[in-house]
Write an enzyme that holds these catalytic residues in place. Structure first.
Site, PDB file in Angstrom:
ATOM      1  N   TYR A 111       9.199  -3.726   3.975  1.00 42.63           N
ATOM      2  CA  TYR A 111       8.756  -3.881   2.584  1.00 42.63           C
ATOM      3  C   TYR A 111       9.958  -3.888   1.634  1.00 42.63           C
ATOM      4  O   TYR A 111      10.071  -4.736   0.746  1.00 42.63           O
ATOM      5  CB  TYR A 111       7.800  -2.738   2.257  1.00 42.63           C
ATOM      6  CG  TYR A 111       7.337  -2.653   0.820  1.00 42.63           C
ATOM      7  CD1 TYR A 111       6.444  -3.571   0.303  1.00 42.63           C
ATOM      8  CD2 TYR A 111       7.806  -1.625  -0.018  1.00 42.63           C
ATOM      9  CE1 TYR A 111       6.013  -3.482  -1.021  1.00 42.63           C
ATOM     10  CE2 TYR A 111       7.379  -1.532  -1.337  1.00 42.63           C
ATOM     11  CZ  TYR A 111       6.490  -2.466  -1.832  1.00 42.63           C
ATOM     12  OH  TYR A 111       6.071  -2.374  -3.137  1.00 42.63           O
ATOM     13  N   THR A 122      10.079  14.777  -1.730  1.00 41.70           N
ATOM     14  CA  THR A 122      10.021  14.702  -3.205  1.00 41.70           C
ATOM     15  C   THR A 122       9.973  13.250  -3.704  1.00 41.70           C
ATOM     16  O   THR A 122      10.463  12.338  -3.051  1.00 41.70           O
ATOM     17  CB  THR A 122      11.265  15.361  -3.829  1.00 41.70           C
ATOM     18  OG1 THR A 122      12.432  14.758  -3.254  1.00 41.70           O
ATOM     19  CG2 THR A 122      11.273  16.855  -3.611  1.00 41.70           C
ATOM     20  N   GLY A 161       0.839  -1.188   0.000  1.00 43.99           N
ATOM     21  CA  GLY A 161       0.000   0.000   0.000  1.00 43.99           C
ATOM     22  C   GLY A 161       0.872   1.234   0.000  1.00 43.99           C
ATOM     23  O   GLY A 161       2.065   1.145  -0.304  1.00 43.99           O
TER      24      GLY A 161
HETATM   25  P1  NAD Z   1      -1.836  -3.798  -5.609  1.00 44.31           P
HETATM   26  O1  NAD Z   1      -1.934  -3.876  -4.116  1.00 44.31           O
HETATM   27  O2  NAD Z   1      -2.908  -3.061  -6.335  1.00 44.31           O
HETATM   28  O3  NAD Z   1      -1.738  -5.261  -6.238  1.00 44.31           O
HETATM   29  C1  NAD Z   1      -1.149  -6.341  -5.559  1.00 44.31           C
HETATM   30  C2  NAD Z   1      -2.146  -7.492  -5.606  1.00 44.31           C
HETATM   31  O4  NAD Z   1      -1.574  -8.628  -4.946  1.00 44.31           O
HETATM   32  C3  NAD Z   1      -3.455  -7.168  -4.866  1.00 44.31           C
HETATM   33  O5  NAD Z   1      -4.573  -7.246  -5.743  1.00 44.31           O
HETATM   34  C4  NAD Z   1      -3.522  -8.212  -3.770  1.00 44.31           C
HETATM   35  O6  NAD Z   1      -4.850  -8.698  -3.507  1.00 44.31           O
HETATM   36  C5  NAD Z   1      -2.632  -9.314  -4.327  1.00 44.31           C
HETATM   37  N1  NAD Z   1      -2.194 -10.201  -3.260  1.00 44.31           N
HETATM   38  C6  NAD Z   1      -1.780  -9.843  -2.016  1.00 44.31           C
HETATM   39  N2  NAD Z   1      -1.541 -10.928  -1.290  1.00 44.31           N
HETATM   40  C7  NAD Z   1      -1.799 -12.006  -2.078  1.00 44.31           C
HETATM   41  C8  NAD Z   1      -1.755 -13.394  -1.867  1.00 44.31           C
HETATM   42  N3  NAD Z   1      -1.397 -13.902  -0.684  1.00 44.31           N
HETATM   43  N4  NAD Z   1      -2.086 -14.233  -2.885  1.00 44.31           N
HETATM   44  C9  NAD Z   1      -2.477 -13.717  -4.098  1.00 44.31           C
HETATM   45  N5  NAD Z   1      -2.547 -12.388  -4.342  1.00 44.31           N
HETATM   46  C10 NAD Z   1      -2.213 -11.535  -3.348  1.00 44.31           C
HETATM   47  O7  NAD Z   1      -0.394  -3.197  -5.933  1.00 44.31           O
HETATM   48  P2  NAD Z   1       0.224  -2.680  -7.311  1.00 44.31           P
HETATM   49  O8  NAD Z   1       0.436  -1.228  -7.154  1.00 44.31           O
HETATM   50  O9  NAD Z   1      -0.534  -3.193  -8.448  1.00 44.31           O
HETATM   51  O10 NAD Z   1       1.660  -3.372  -7.244  1.00 44.31           O
HETATM   52  C11 NAD Z   1       2.022  -4.513  -8.021  1.00 44.31           C
HETATM   53  C12 NAD Z   1       3.447  -4.904  -7.672  1.00 44.31           C
HETATM   54  O11 NAD Z   1       4.325  -3.804  -7.935  1.00 44.31           O
HETATM   55  C13 NAD Z   1       3.654  -5.279  -6.198  1.00 44.31           C
HETATM   56  O12 NAD Z   1       4.585  -6.320  -6.105  1.00 44.31           O
HETATM   57  C14 NAD Z   1       4.244  -4.012  -5.610  1.00 44.31           C
HETATM   58  O13 NAD Z   1       5.011  -4.277  -4.463  1.00 44.31           O
HETATM   59  C15 NAD Z   1       5.073  -3.497  -6.780  1.00 44.31           C
HETATM   60  N6  NAD Z   1       5.321  -2.044  -6.701  1.00 44.31           N
HETATM   61  C16 NAD Z   1       4.304  -1.156  -6.928  1.00 44.31           C
HETATM   62  C17 NAD Z   1       4.568   0.206  -6.868  1.00 44.31           C
HETATM   63  C18 NAD Z   1       3.498   1.238  -7.133  1.00 44.31           C
HETATM   64  O14 NAD Z   1       3.838   2.438  -7.153  1.00 44.31           O
HETATM   65  N7  NAD Z   1       2.247   0.869  -7.360  1.00 44.31           N
HETATM   66  C19 NAD Z   1       5.861   0.661  -6.546  1.00 44.31           C
HETATM   67  C20 NAD Z   1       6.849  -0.270  -6.300  1.00 44.31           C
HETATM   68  C21 NAD Z   1       6.580  -1.621  -6.398  1.00 44.31           C
END
Ligand code: NAD
Length: 330
Positions: free
Chosen positions: A149, A221, A78
């Site tokens: 994280y 930032t 999150g």
């Molecule tokens: P998101 O929370 O919208 O999507 C992650 C999904 O994983 C969720 O739908 C959640 O239900 C699912 N999930 C969690 N636990 C689970 C489990 N035990 N089994 C199956 N599914 C499970 O996040 P996002 O923004 O779409 O991020 C996608 C990936 O990118 C993640 O690995 C996140 O750490 C990485 N990431 C995202 C950002 C960003 O800015 N959004 C930045 C850095 C890294």
């Protein structure tokens, strides 16, 4: 070249995962999506979508059956509010998800595996100034991420590296820098800064208020990348031969106060900011995209203003719809 026809997207019910499923379908792939939940804001377009918990080994084994490639996006995550207050849960859940998924991919003889890491792997001491030096991939070591994280992401990066070296699994590692856009969390505690600001400004506008709250002094930032650029970058990386970690983000750094001003301008309102105590994360962060440009011969193209215009329009629509639902008591 290895032919990839059937792919698995984990986290396909989430923000980036649901966009990636649509992108891969448009490219002609057969796509299986798995997640704890269906996408919240749109119907999935996956050929097959299974609600599974990847913390369970058997679920990961079932999920990877019969696919040629895996895009591993599932994570318990999150915005700063969530990441800075759920360390044990994040480390526990994400470790299990990634240990199970990569091992299942190896057992299924998957040809390619892409892991989604984060800019949160970078050491906190390199991010103490708002006017920070952009972070290069090599800066991740010696390791000192701010939160659990980031530590887990770093370990899962190493897992990819060792599965590649020891078992020949063809892995890719992408480090996202603040991805934002439509169909992402915008309320409830897991939303990130761009979505939270769009929601606060939409709610203030619709209620006729002119003040919003900002966590901290707002001078921290970041750089922000639209999700359409993100999925394009993921796909390009998967199809490259580059197996080291690679940044994926924009390299235009702005403060949270400036971000709020851009959103207010898009919403066509004047707002004042009330700065309140709240988690701010590192003081400054920006992506060094030198390697990204070299490896992919490409970089994100959607301007912050364009991306925010689309995102704000979608979130304002959600806020209005929710208001109507509330007013009829559903
Ligand atoms: P998101 O929370 O919208 O999507 C992650 C999904 O994983 C969720 O739908 C959640 O239900 C699912 N999930 C969690 N636990 C689970 C489990 N035990 N089994 C199956 N599914 C499970 O996040 P996002 O923004 O779409 O991020 C996608 C990936 O990118 C993640 O690995 C996140 O750490 C990485 N990431 C995202 C950002 C960003 O800015 N959004 C930045 C850095 C890294």
């Amino acid at each position: 070249m290895t032919e990839i026809k059937r792919v698995l997207v984990t986290g396909a019910g989430g923000f980036i995962g649901s966009h990636l499923v649509r992108f891969l379908k448009d490219k002609g792939y057969w796509v299986r999506g798995v997640d704890l939940k269906y996408p919240e804001f749109d119907e999935t377009v996956a050929d097959e979508f299974n609600v599974v918990d990847l913390r369970l080994r058997e679920s990961a084994i079932d999920a990877t059956k019969g696919v040629d490639a895996v895009y591993a996006l599932a994570a318990d995550m999150g915005g700063m509010g969530f990441i800075s207050s759920h360390h044990a849960e994040i480390l526990h859940n994400n470790s299990l998800i990634n240990l199970n998924t990569i091992e299942a991919a190896r057992m299924a003889s998957v040809k390619k595996y892409l892991y989604t890491s984060s800019a949160c792997v970078y050491p906190e001491h390199l991010q103490l100034d708002a006017d920070v030096k952009p972070l290069k991939e090599e800066d991740a070591y010696p390791a000192a991420p701010q939160d659990a994280y980031g530590w887990e992401k770093l370990i899962s990066e190493r897992l990819c590296q060792h599965y590649r070296e020891d078992y020949g699994l063809d892995t890719r590692i992408v480090r996202f820098h603040n991805i934002f856009g439509e169909n992402g969390s915008w309320e409830g505690g897991r939303e990130k800064a761009p979505a939270a600001l769009c929601r606060k400004i939409a709610e203030a506008k619709l209620a006729g208020r002119d003040e919003i709250e900002i966590w901290g002094d707002g001078d921290q930032t970041r750089s922000f990348c639209h999700v359409d650029d993100c999925v394009e970058g993921i796909f390009r990386l998967m199809n490259s031969s580059f197996s080291e970690p690679l940044n994926l983000g924009q390299d235009r750094m702005i403060s949270i106060n400036e971000l709020a001003d851009i959103v207010a301008n898009i919403a066509n309102v004047t707002i004042s900011k009330r700065h309140v105590d709240g988690p701010m994360g590192v003081r400054g962060r920006n992506s060094d995209n030198t390697k990204l440009r070299k490896v992919l011969n490409w970089e994100p193209k959607i301007s912050l203003e364009d991306g925010l215009r689309r995102t704000y329009a979608w979130i304002e629509g959600e806020v209005i719809q929710k208001g109507i639902v509330r007013s009829v008591g559903v």
